[in-house]
Design a protein around this motif. Structure first.
Motif, PDB file in Angstrom:
ATOM      1  N   LYS A 175       6.813   2.212   0.988  1.00 59.03           N
ATOM      2  CA  LYS A 175       6.061   1.661   1.884  1.00 59.03           C
ATOM      3  C   LYS A 175       4.510   1.402   1.207  1.00 59.03           C
ATOM      4  CE  LYS A 175       6.054   0.541   6.181  1.00 59.03           C
ATOM      5  NZ  LYS A 175       7.129   0.018   7.098  1.00 59.03           N
ATOM      6  N   ILE A 176       4.092   2.259   0.280  1.00 53.62           N
ATOM      7  CA  ILE A 176       2.707   2.270  -0.248  1.00 53.62           C
ATOM      8  C   ILE A 176       2.779   1.411  -1.537  1.00 53.62           C
ATOM      9  CG2 ILE A 176       1.953   4.137   1.280  1.00 53.62           C
ATOM     10  CD1 ILE A 176       1.760   5.794  -1.253  1.00 53.62           C
ATOM     11  N   ALA A 232     -12.099  10.206   5.346  1.00 55.03           N
ATOM     12  CA  ALA A 232     -10.707  10.554   5.552  1.00 55.03           C
ATOM     13  C   ALA A 232     -10.282   9.845   6.694  1.00 55.03           C
ATOM     14  CB  ALA A 232     -10.454  11.814   5.532  1.00 55.03           C
ATOM     15  N   LEU A 233     -11.122   9.866   7.764  1.00 57.83           N
ATOM     16  CA  LEU A 233     -10.735   9.294   9.207  1.00 57.83           C
ATOM     17  C   LEU A 233     -10.691   7.913   8.997  1.00 57.83           C
ATOM     18  CD1 LEU A 233     -12.416  11.983  11.347  1.00 57.83           C
ATOM     19  CD2 LEU A 233     -10.036  11.236  11.672  1.00 57.83           C
ATOM     20  N   ASN A 234     -11.444   7.099   8.297  1.00 55.53           N
ATOM     21  CA  ASN A 234     -11.343   5.654   7.949  1.00 55.53           C
ATOM     22  C   ASN A 234     -10.219   5.336   7.322  1.00 55.53           C
ATOM     23  OD1 ASN A 234     -14.034   5.642   9.204  1.00 55.53           O
ATOM     24  ND2 ASN A 234     -15.199   5.480   7.340  1.00 55.53           N
ATOM     25  N   TYR A 235      -9.914   6.012   6.119  1.00 55.37           N
ATOM     26  CA  TYR A 235      -8.448   5.830   5.714  1.00 55.37           C
ATOM     27  C   TYR A 235      -7.289   5.926   6.508  1.00 55.37           C
ATOM     28  CZ  TYR A 235      -9.761   5.282   0.764  1.00 55.37           C
ATOM     29  OH  TYR A 235     -10.358   4.919  -0.540  1.00 55.37           O
ATOM     30  N   LEU A 236      -7.427   6.836   7.423  1.00 55.35           N
ATOM     31  CA  LEU A 236      -6.219   7.087   8.260  1.00 55.35           C
ATOM     32  C   LEU A 236      -6.157   6.055   9.165  1.00 55.35           C
ATOM     33  CD1 LEU A 236      -6.349  10.795   9.336  1.00 55.35           C
ATOM     34  CD2 LEU A 236      -5.031   9.871   7.605  1.00 55.35           C
ATOM     35  N   ARG A 255      -2.964   3.283   9.114  1.00 54.92           N
ATOM     36  CA  ARG A 255      -2.287   3.313  10.242  1.00 54.92           C
ATOM     37  C   ARG A 255      -1.686   1.699  10.492  1.00 54.92           C
ATOM     38  NH1 ARG A 255      -1.784   6.324  14.866  1.00 54.92           N
ATOM     39  NH2 ARG A 255      -0.309   7.088  13.545  1.00 54.92           N
ATOM     40  N   TYR A 256      -2.540   0.934  10.204  1.00 50.39           N
ATOM     41  CA  TYR A 256      -2.267  -0.458  10.306  1.00 50.39           C
ATOM     42  C   TYR A 256      -1.566  -1.041   9.110  1.00 50.39           C
ATOM     43  CZ  TYR A 256      -3.885  -5.328  11.355  1.00 50.39           C
ATOM     44  OH  TYR A 256      -3.768  -6.537  11.382  1.00 50.39           O
ATOM     45  N   ASP A 282       4.347   3.789  10.148  1.00 50.67           N
ATOM     46  CA  ASP A 282       4.674   5.365  10.566  1.00 50.67           C
ATOM     47  C   ASP A 282       4.658   5.752   9.356  1.00 50.67           C
ATOM     48  OD1 ASP A 282       6.840   4.116   8.890  1.00 50.67           O
ATOM     49  OD2 ASP A 282       8.372   4.969  10.326  1.00 50.67           O
ATOM     50  N   VAL A 283       3.949   5.645   8.446  1.00 44.87           N
ATOM     51  CA  VAL A 283       4.146   6.695   7.116  1.00 44.87           C
ATOM     52  C   VAL A 283       3.354   7.825   7.465  1.00 44.87           C
ATOM     53  CG1 VAL A 283       2.838   6.816   4.770  1.00 44.87           C
ATOM     54  CG2 VAL A 283       4.450   4.883   5.220  1.00 44.87           C
TER      55      VAL A 283
END
Ligand SMILES: [Zn+2]
Length: 360
Positions: A227-228, A313-317, A321-322, A326-327
């Protein structure tokens, strides 16, 4: 309140009722814990393999937990950025108050070593029903990632290490001819949550990423690497088939795992050491030292993170997410009750990436 505690020089964790002397003061918030993550450091403390953990002054026990997620229950006077109901993640390390880095919120670069770390050294952690914390140590969580925000703390350390890498690599031109990092290969040694986060961060920056372990991937690991857009590589097949590396990130702490890979390192490449493990040994030959010198190889040790890295980190999350669907949810492989935690803390769950404890 209920908490998960450990005692110095004794093995195992227990769930028990504790009294912690905390009152809500100016600039502080009372937080109701929602989830806490379990990591290798927690297990190292519980098994007695980590020797640097110690309780806060005046306590005979330490409340575990440094990967927290909570909800603001009440705010004290003078709190400007938080309100009741906000989701927050607390930072782990609290500065010495003496050195310049600590004074400017960069306690991750503390020079005196006189810092404390929640759930690890000299400060109670977040594996408890409630805690009081200073607004400056609480990072507000965007609504869209609150279900996976318990992953913020481990990711913050990866964000910090990656920023350091990009900073020190400015010693020369490291970008590719088209200005990206797409011509750069990164090996990640170890495929736990930290390894997976390095893979995702470096992929996001454009690197070609190889996730290395000495076994085949689990079904979840296979899914996530596909997926990544990273390649999961079983090092039991030998390392000759791997390309040369511009970056090696070791998350294992086992010299035997990353030293043999170093002969693959290109000119001006970098090695990030992130994993720690006590008692592992490997020999370094002078030939390797010569290689490191002759090729300008950079070795970076990196630990902990500042508040801005938690925000990063929250920005990456939010991005992931987008981008990756569901990873992130699949990285949380189990959610356990508080009462089950002592057992899970003493033994890894099979196929685990991240296990979390549910609090509320
Ligand atoms: Zn300091």
């Amino acid at each position: 309140m209920k908490a998960i505690t450990v005692r110095p020089n004794s093995i195992g964790a227990e769930v028990r009722d504790v009294v912690v002397k905390e009152t809500l003061g100016r600039g502080q918030a009372l937080i109701r814990t929602v989830m806490t993550g379990i990591c290798g450091t927690d297990r190292g403390i519980v098994s007695g393999k980590i020797s640097f953990a110690y309780p806060p002054e005046g306590y005979s026990f330490l409340i575990l937990g440094h990967e927290g997620l909570g909800r603001v229950e009440e705010i004290g006077d003078g709190v400007a950025t938080l309100k009741k109901g906000d989701y927050v993640v607390p930072v782990v390390r609290r500065g010495c108050g003496q050195c310049l880095n600590c004074k400017i919120g960069r306690q991750d670069f503390c020079e005196t070593g006189k810092f404390v770390e929640a759930g690890i050294r000299g400060k109670h952690g977040f594996m408890r029903e409630f805690f009081v914390d200073d607004e400056k140590y609480l990072v507000k969580v965007p609504e869209e990632v609150k279900d996976v925000a318990v992953l913020t703390e481990p990711l913050s350390n990866v964000v910090k290490a990656t920023e350091e890498l990009l900073f020190v690599q400015r010693r020369m031109i490291w970008n590719c001819e088209d200005s990206t990092f797409e011509c750069r290969n990164a090996f990640i040694v170890g495929t736990g949550p930290i390894g997976t986060f390095f893979a995702m961060t470096l992929r996001t920056l454009g690197f070609q990423v190889y996730l290395l372990n000495k076994r085949e991937p689990s079904e979840t690991e296979r899914y996530i690497s596909e997926k990544i857009g990273a390649e999961f590589y079983d090092t039991k097949l030998g390392i000759d088939k791997l390309p040369d590396a511009d970056l090696i990130v070791d998350t294992s702490g086992v010299p035997e795992a990353f030293l043999p890979l170093m002969k693959k390192m290109r000119h001006n490449s970098a090695l990030i050491l992130f994993g720690t493990m006590e008692g592992e040994k490997a020999e370094i030959m002078s030939d390797l030292v010569t290689e490191i010198v002759e090729k300008n190889i950079l070795i970076i040790g990196s630990v902990n993170a500042s508040k801005k890295d938690f925000q990063g980190a929250l920005n990456y999350l939010s991005i992931w997410r987008y981008r990756y669907g569901d990873v992130l949810n699949r990285m949380i492989t189990s959610k356990v009750e508080v009462e089950e935690a002592p057992e899970v803390l003493s033994k890894k769950i099979k196929g685990e990436i991240k296990t979390v404890i549910k609090w509320s």
